[in-house]
Design a protein around this motif. Structure first.
Motif: not given
Length: 122
Positions: A85, A88-89, A92-93, A95-96, A101-102
């Motif tokens: 998790e 994944l966080a 997400a950072k 990816a932004v 996408a990662q």
């Protein structure tokens, strides 16, 4: 702690206009600094868009996947975090920041390697 590979395909950032690349670089480096400050950063970088070389067990060198194929990684980060998790966080950072996408994969643990690295740090 577990290590995770966070990566994106070559061409994953091709949709970004050239004049916006400096902003993407700044955002990506800000996430990198955040990960360093959090103590989870292991290593990362972008890969040159070039054909890979494959070295067989007998030493023979052949051409590998070409940059035009989807299987080529464009860049990656390795983080050392407590859970999927958390990986994944971080993805997400990233990816932004990178605007693409990662992919997230857990690396196999290697206690012997970890021991070698601790020994080398002494």
């Amino acid at each position: 702690m577990s290590r995770y590979l966070i990566s994106f395909d070559a061409g994953g950032m091709d949709h970004i206009p050239g004049e916006e690349i400096p902003d993407v670089g700044k955002a990506a480096h800000a996430v990198m600094q955040e990960a360093v400050n959090a103590g989870v950063w292991v290593f990362g970088g972008g890969l040159e868009s070039q054909r890979a070389s494959v070295v067989a067990t007998d030493g023979m060198v052949t051409d590998g996947p070409y940059p035009e194929t989807k299987e080529v990684i464009g860049g990656f980060v390795v983080v050392d975090v407590a859970s999927r998790e958390e990986a994944l966080a971080w993805a997400a950072k990233i990816a932004v920041a990178c605007r693409c996408a990662q992919e997230v994969r857990e690396l196999l643990p290697d206690p012997e390697q970890d021991a070698m690295l601790r020994q080398a740090d002494r």
